[in-house]
Design an enzyme around this catalytic site. Structure first.
Site, mmCIF file in Angstrom:
data_model
loop_
_atom_site.group_PDB
_atom_site.id
_atom_site.type_symbol
_atom_site.label_atom_id
_atom_site.label_comp_id
_atom_site.label_asym_id
_atom_site.label_seq_id
_atom_site.Cartn_x
_atom_site.Cartn_y
_atom_site.Cartn_z
ATOM 1 N N LYS A 101 0.866 -1.178 0.000
ATOM 2 C CA LYS A 101 0.000 0.000 0.000
ATOM 3 C C LYS A 101 0.909 1.237 0.000
ATOM 4 C CE LYS A 101 -3.812 2.014 2.713
ATOM 5 N NZ LYS A 101 -4.733 1.810 3.849
ATOM 6 N N SER A 151 -9.614 2.083 3.172
ATOM 7 C CA SER A 151 -8.758 2.791 2.263
ATOM 8 C C SER A 151 -7.781 1.915 1.476
ATOM 9 C CB SER A 151 -7.961 3.827 3.065
ATOM 10 O OG SER A 151 -7.109 3.174 3.994
ATOM 11 N N SER A 196 -9.813 -0.330 7.314
ATOM 12 C CA SER A 196 -9.279 -0.199 5.954
ATOM 13 C C SER A 196 -8.640 -1.433 5.333
ATOM 14 C CB SER A 196 -8.262 0.930 5.896
ATOM 15 O OG SER A 196 -8.948 2.141 5.743
HETATM 16 N N1 GLN Z 1 -12.844 4.354 6.740
HETATM 17 C C1 GLN Z 1 -12.256 4.720 7.992
HETATM 18 C C2 GLN Z 1 -11.872 6.185 7.974
HETATM 19 O O1 GLN Z 1 -12.098 6.807 6.999
HETATM 20 C C3 GLN Z 1 -11.082 3.858 8.285
HETATM 21 C C4 GLN Z 1 -9.886 4.221 7.526
HETATM 22 C C5 GLN Z 1 -8.727 3.339 7.816
HETATM 23 O O2 GLN Z 1 -8.880 2.299 8.428
HETATM 24 N N2 GLN Z 1 -7.552 3.792 7.404
HETATM 25 O O3 GLN Z 1 -11.363 6.700 8.919
#
Ligand code: GLN
Length: 482
Positions: free
Chosen positions: A78, A153, A177
């Site tokens: 990532k 994400s 994410s």
């Molecule tokens: N979707 C969640 C957020 O926007 C989690 C994001 C993540 O785990 N990096 O904060």
């Protein structure tokens, strides 16, 4: 059923028996990437030269019997993990030209285990989002339906693994994410206990919630990745020293915690496959124990207070001087900071910084930030109490299947609700995993399994048992030929 794609173990056997060389395998993956990845937009950069060089070294290591657990296995990272000498952008304009001067510990650990990095994957900007639509590189598309999001994400990692463009990918999980995109794309997503994997060299979003982990095509592959990634690291003060992650292949019955209320309001599309998964696990000899998680409903609100607060402080370093994009704007230094930040960050990141600054400000700290911290403790206690009578807790991974692109544009809090089943786990630092458990209208559904701190082996063993009984993890999307 389609022919299952080779697992990491099978690829390793092919490599060590010289049925295929690491160079041939890497070239084959690059061929797959070139012919399909443009439809998905799942890669940010490809490291073809360094990957082929690493593959040549892997072949000579294999020839000399210097074999390591992941020698010759092509993976991707990532775009949140620093890789020495390569761009790490977090898919933000802010870090568009940032070249990492060192590698993240998990990147180094995987390299030392012999894995070959083919490139970096697309993600929501600074890992803030649940659909991959906040990326400065444009959205990733779901390989099961190109009109739908892959989740976020770590959407690029999930799509790349689902389309079999790499054997495995790293991801990060602050509120879901890894598990949410894994669920949307029909792959296995594993977030270990907080402290199990070093955060050194992973760009910080919310440090007390950030967990590095992986996305793979099976639970067994996740186990292989995690054993290579994990370990104590003196460069991360929250890193834990624990026995290495292990798992055995013998089946044993477990007590599975079932928070009935969490399953009650789901749409049929999700409820049906989850119900079937529960029956499969019960039929295999596991016992279902009904449990309650009384503070579940307030987790999303508390998460967004804490995550934004931490993000607002972590992202203060991007000012155009210490780090990040510097505006061409001609003015005093204050204006230059403001202009650089306003040009470098996207909408969602700005929204989080503003929210975080507000909840930390004098007069609001006690009513928001302190309160959220207290709720965090109550949520953690709920799980620990439930673990007195259970070995693993079952939960949905997501409240819906992958939604259409732009479906959540109007109200950002609709997107935040996507994380309702995953954020409480980050607030508690527990290990959790999402495994594919069926389809609804051609889109995958994920089942989440949660274990006590540092009991990753429970998840691996239960997950392997489940995948021995089902073939959801072996289903592959069929991308249109272009
Ligand atoms: N979707 C969640 C957020 O926007 C989690 C994001 C993540 O785990 N990096 O904060």
């Amino acid at each position: 059923m389609n022919t299952p794609f080779p697992s990491i173990e099978q690829l390793r056997t092919q490599l060590t028996s010289r049925e295929i060389s690491a160079v041939e395998l890497t070239e084959e993956y690059f061929h797959r990437i070139r012919s399909t990845s443009h439809q998905l937009n799942c890669f940010v950069s490809l490291h073809e030269d360094s990957a082929l060089q690493a593959a040549r070294e892997a072949d000579s290591d294999i020839a000399r019997g210097r074999d390591r657990p992941l020698t010759g296995i092509p993976i991707a990272h990532k775009d949140i993990f620093c890789i020495e000498g390569k761009k790490t952008t977090c898919c933000s304009r802010m870090l568009q030209s940032y070249v990492a001067p060192y590698s993240a510990t998990i990147v180094e650990n995987l390299e030392n285990a012999g894995a070959i990095c083919v490139g970096t994957t697309n993600m929501d900007e600074f890992a803030m989002g649940s659909s991959n639509e906040t990326s400065a590189n444009g959205p990733v598309r779901n390989p099961w339906n190109l009109q739908h999001v892959p989740g976020g994400s770590s959407g690029g990692s999930a799509a790349a693994v689902a389309a079999r463009l790499v054997a495995a990918c790293t991801g990060s999980d602050t509120g879901g994410s890894i598990r949410q995109p894994a669920s949307f794309c029909g792959v296995t997503g594993f977030k270990p206990t907080y402290g199990r994997n070093s955060r050194y060299g992973m760009v910080a979003f919310a440090s007390s919630l950030d967990h590095p982990g992986c996305l793979t095509n099976s639970v067994e592959d996740a186990g292989r990745m995690l054993s290579a990634m994990a370990g104590n690291d003196t460069k991360d003060s929250t890193s834990a020293s624990q026995e290495p992650i292990g798992w055995s292949s013998s089946t044993r019955p477990r007590r599975l915690g079932y928070p009935t209320r969490l399953f009650a309001d789901l749409p049929q599309s999700i409820a049906r496959p989850l119900e079937e998964a529960r029956h499969t696990l019960e039929a295999a000899g596991n016992t279902i124990v009904e449990i309650e998680l009384p503070h579940f409903d307030v987790a999303v609100s508390a998460y967004y207070v804490i995550a934004c607060a931490e993000a607002s402080t972590n992202l203060a370093r991007y000012d155009g001087i210490r780090y990040g994009h510097r505006s061409k704007f001609d003015g005093n230094v204050e204006d230059m900071y403001a202009q650089s930040r306003s040009e470098g960050f996207g909408m969602e990141v700005k929204r989080r910084i503003l929210t975080g600054t507000y909840v930390l400000s004098v007069g609001h700290y006690d009513s928001y930030y302190m309160k959220a911290q207290k709720i965090r403790r109550l949520i953690r206690d709920d799980y620990l109490r439930a673990f007195h009578q259970t070995d693993v807790i079952l939960s949905p991974s997501t409240p819906t299947t992958a939604f259409r692109l732009n479906a959540m544009d109007l109200d950002p809090t609709d997107m935040y609700k996507q994380d309702q089943f995953t954020v409480p786990v980050n607030m508690s630092g527990l290990p959790a995993m999402s495994v594919p458990c069926g389809f609804s209208d051609g889109l995958p559904v994920g089942l989440q399994m949660i274990a006590p701190h540092f009991r990753e082996s429970e998840l691996l063993e239960l997950g392997i048992d489940y995948q021995n009984l089902t073939d959801w993890h072996q289903q592959q999307p069929c991308l249109p030929k272009t």
